[in-house]
Motif scaffolding. Sequence first.
Motif, PDB file in Angstrom:
ATOM      1  N   LYS A 130      -3.966   1.041  -3.566  1.00 32.77           N
ATOM      2  CA  LYS A 130      -3.397  -0.099  -2.845  1.00 32.77           C
ATOM      3  C   LYS A 130      -2.124  -0.539  -3.554  1.00 32.77           C
ATOM      4  O   LYS A 130      -1.980  -0.358  -4.762  1.00 32.77           O
ATOM      5  CB  LYS A 130      -4.384  -1.260  -2.789  1.00 32.77           C
ATOM      6  N   VAL A 131      -1.229  -1.149  -2.794  1.00 33.38           N
ATOM      7  CA  VAL A 131       0.031  -1.620  -3.358  1.00 33.38           C
ATOM      8  C   VAL A 131      -0.199  -2.891  -4.146  1.00 33.38           C
ATOM      9  O   VAL A 131      -0.886  -3.807  -3.687  1.00 33.38           O
ATOM     10  CB  VAL A 131       1.062  -1.870  -2.230  1.00 33.38           C
ATOM     11  N   VAL A 132       0.362  -2.931  -5.339  1.00 35.08           N
ATOM     12  CA  VAL A 132       0.284  -4.120  -6.180  1.00 35.08           C
ATOM     13  C   VAL A 132       1.359  -5.095  -5.710  1.00 35.08           C
ATOM     14  O   VAL A 132       2.527  -4.724  -5.575  1.00 35.08           O
ATOM     15  CB  VAL A 132       0.503  -3.751  -7.664  1.00 35.08           C
ATOM     16  N   THR A 133       0.974  -6.338  -5.444  1.00 31.44           N
ATOM     17  CA  THR A 133       1.921  -7.353  -5.001  1.00 31.44           C
ATOM     18  C   THR A 133       2.995  -7.533  -6.070  1.00 31.44           C
ATOM     19  O   THR A 133       2.692  -7.592  -7.257  1.00 31.44           O
ATOM     20  CB  THR A 133       1.202  -8.690  -4.752  1.00 31.44           C
ATOM     21  N   GLY A 134       4.229  -7.598  -5.645  1.00 30.19           N
ATOM     22  CA  GLY A 134       5.354  -7.761  -6.558  1.00 30.19           C
ATOM     23  C   GLY A 134       6.036  -6.453  -6.915  1.00 30.19           C
ATOM     24  O   GLY A 134       7.148  -6.447  -7.423  1.00 30.19           O
ATOM     25  N   LEU A 135       5.378  -5.329  -6.645  1.00 25.86           N
ATOM     26  CA  LEU A 135       5.971  -4.027  -6.942  1.00 25.86           C
ATOM     27  C   LEU A 135       7.025  -3.646  -5.909  1.00 25.86           C
ATOM     28  O   LEU A 135       8.024  -3.029  -6.239  1.00 25.86           O
ATOM     29  CB  LEU A 135       4.876  -2.962  -7.007  1.00 25.86           C
ATOM     30  N   PHE A 136       6.801  -4.056  -4.657  1.00 28.41           N
ATOM     31  CA  PHE A 136       7.724  -3.758  -3.560  1.00 28.41           C
ATOM     32  C   PHE A 136       8.017  -5.058  -2.817  1.00 28.41           C
ATOM     33  O   PHE A 136       7.252  -6.015  -2.902  1.00 28.41           O
ATOM     34  CB  PHE A 136       7.106  -2.729  -2.602  1.00 28.41           C
ATOM     35  N   PRO A 137       9.108  -5.104  -2.048  1.00 25.89           N
ATOM     36  CA  PRO A 137       9.405  -6.323  -1.278  1.00 25.89           C
ATOM     37  C   PRO A 137       8.252  -6.687  -0.346  1.00 25.89           C
ATOM     38  O   PRO A 137       7.609  -5.812   0.237  1.00 25.89           O
ATOM     39  CB  PRO A 137      10.654  -5.942  -0.475  1.00 25.89           C
ATOM     40  N   ARG A 138       7.994  -7.982  -0.220  1.00 27.21           N
ATOM     41  CA  ARG A 138       6.899  -8.480   0.619  1.00 27.21           C
ATOM     42  C   ARG A 138       7.032  -7.993   2.068  1.00 27.21           C
ATOM     43  O   ARG A 138       6.043  -7.705   2.742  1.00 27.21           O
ATOM     44  CB  ARG A 138       6.863 -10.003   0.554  1.00 27.21           C
ATOM     45  N   SER A 139       8.273  -7.874   2.574  1.00 26.16           N
ATOM     46  CA  SER A 139       8.494  -7.436   3.958  1.00 26.16           C
ATOM     47  C   SER A 139       8.043  -5.997   4.184  1.00 26.16           C
ATOM     48  O   SER A 139       7.770  -5.593   5.306  1.00 26.16           O
ATOM     49  CB  SER A 139       9.972  -7.569   4.308  1.00 26.16           C
ATOM     50  N   LEU A 140       7.931  -5.224   3.108  1.00 27.98           N
ATOM     51  CA  LEU A 140       7.534  -3.822   3.204  1.00 27.98           C
ATOM     52  C   LEU A 140       6.015  -3.655   3.272  1.00 27.98           C
ATOM     53  O   LEU A 140       5.510  -2.709   3.876  1.00 27.98           O
ATOM     54  CB  LEU A 140       8.093  -3.069   1.995  1.00 27.98           C
ATOM     55  N   LEU A 141       5.266  -4.581   2.705  1.00 25.11           N
ATOM     56  CA  LEU A 141       3.821  -4.432   2.545  1.00 25.11           C
ATOM     57  C   LEU A 141       3.046  -4.141   3.834  1.00 25.11           C
ATOM     58  O   LEU A 141       2.121  -3.336   3.807  1.00 25.11           O
ATOM     59  CB  LEU A 141       3.249  -5.651   1.826  1.00 25.11           C
ATOM     60  N   PRO A 142       3.384  -4.739   4.985  1.00 25.07           N
ATOM     61  CA  PRO A 142       2.614  -4.415   6.196  1.00 25.07           C
ATOM     62  C   PRO A 142       2.760  -2.960   6.643  1.00 25.07           C
ATOM     63  O   PRO A 142       1.953  -2.473   7.428  1.00 25.07           O
ATOM     64  CB  PRO A 142       3.190  -5.347   7.262  1.00 25.07           C
ATOM     65  N   PHE A 143       3.767  -2.271   6.143  1.00 19.52           N
ATOM     66  CA  PHE A 143       4.051  -0.907   6.581  1.00 19.52           C
ATOM     67  C   PHE A 143       3.668   0.142   5.539  1.00 19.52           C
ATOM     68  O   PHE A 143       4.012   1.304   5.671  1.00 19.52           O
ATOM     69  CB  PHE A 143       5.532  -0.773   6.926  1.00 19.52           C
ATOM     70  N   VAL A 144       2.950  -0.270   4.508  1.00 14.67           N
ATOM     71  CA  VAL A 144       2.590   0.638   3.421  1.00 14.67           C
ATOM     72  C   VAL A 144       1.112   0.987   3.503  1.00 14.67           C
ATOM     73  O   VAL A 144       0.257   0.107   3.580  1.00 14.67           O
ATOM     74  CB  VAL A 144       2.908  -0.003   2.048  1.00 14.67           C
ATOM     75  N   LEU A 145       0.839   2.282   3.478  1.00 15.55           N
ATOM     76  CA  LEU A 145      -0.529   2.772   3.444  1.00 15.55           C
ATOM     77  C   LEU A 145      -1.064   2.695   2.017  1.00 15.55           C
ATOM     78  O   LEU A 145      -2.215   2.359   1.787  1.00 15.55           O
ATOM     79  CB  LEU A 145      -0.573   4.215   3.951  1.00 15.55           C
ATOM     80  N   GLY A 146      -0.196   2.994   1.043  1.00 15.75           N
ATOM     81  CA  GLY A 146      -0.590   2.939  -0.354  1.00 15.75           C
ATOM     82  C   GLY A 146       0.468   3.592  -1.223  1.00 15.75           C
ATOM     83  O   GLY A 146       1.552   3.946  -0.766  1.00 15.75           O
ATOM     84  N   VAL A 147       0.111   3.752  -2.494  1.00 12.26           N
ATOM     85  CA  VAL A 147       1.019   4.347  -3.469  1.00 12.26           C
ATOM     86  C   VAL A 147       0.284   5.468  -4.188  1.00 12.26           C
ATOM     87  O   VAL A 147      -0.859   5.313  -4.611  1.00 12.26           O
ATOM     88  CB  VAL A 147       1.502   3.288  -4.495  1.00 12.26           C
TER      89      VAL A 147
END
Length: 170
Positions: A130-147
């Motif tokens: 799962k994506v760690v909050t703060g690692l990527f822009p907040r606007s990107l998070l809904p479109f991320v499956l994971g890292v």
Amino acid sequence: MQTNSSLTAINLDPLGLNPLPPEKNLSKFLRFPLDSQNSALISLEEVAEVIKVNIVDILPIPEMPNCILGICNWRGEMLWLIDISHIINYAAPVIATPIAIVVQVNQQAVGLVVERVNDVEVHDLEQLQKVVTGLFPRSLLPFVLGVLPGDNLVLDVTAIIQSHLWQVHH
């Protein structure tokens, strides 16, 4: 007629690469840049085709969000073109010859416009985090499956296609 069982068990690879271990959950991904420093991966299973798009062949549609470039002809069908960098709020570079990664989800095709595609890579999906909050822009998070390890960002094509921006105008 006898067959040589040792020959039938070998995966003949024209590139001379070792076969992938069958026990791993390996998948192929297409890598492309989001901006000059960041790139992303999308599952190759969702990619129908990668095409060059001539700018004059894009028909802009009035009153659309800036992330929607317009439509073009793809295999006799109308293909919506979405600037992937813009929809996830990265600074979109000026693209002289746009590339559209045509993705399909539930029989719906959309062209994700990028500057270029880099390569096809193989990754183990069991390592998807799962994506760690703060690692990527907040606007990107809904479109991320994971890292995946190494900060390999995997985008969720279904989430992009089902975005409220897209659905309002589709």
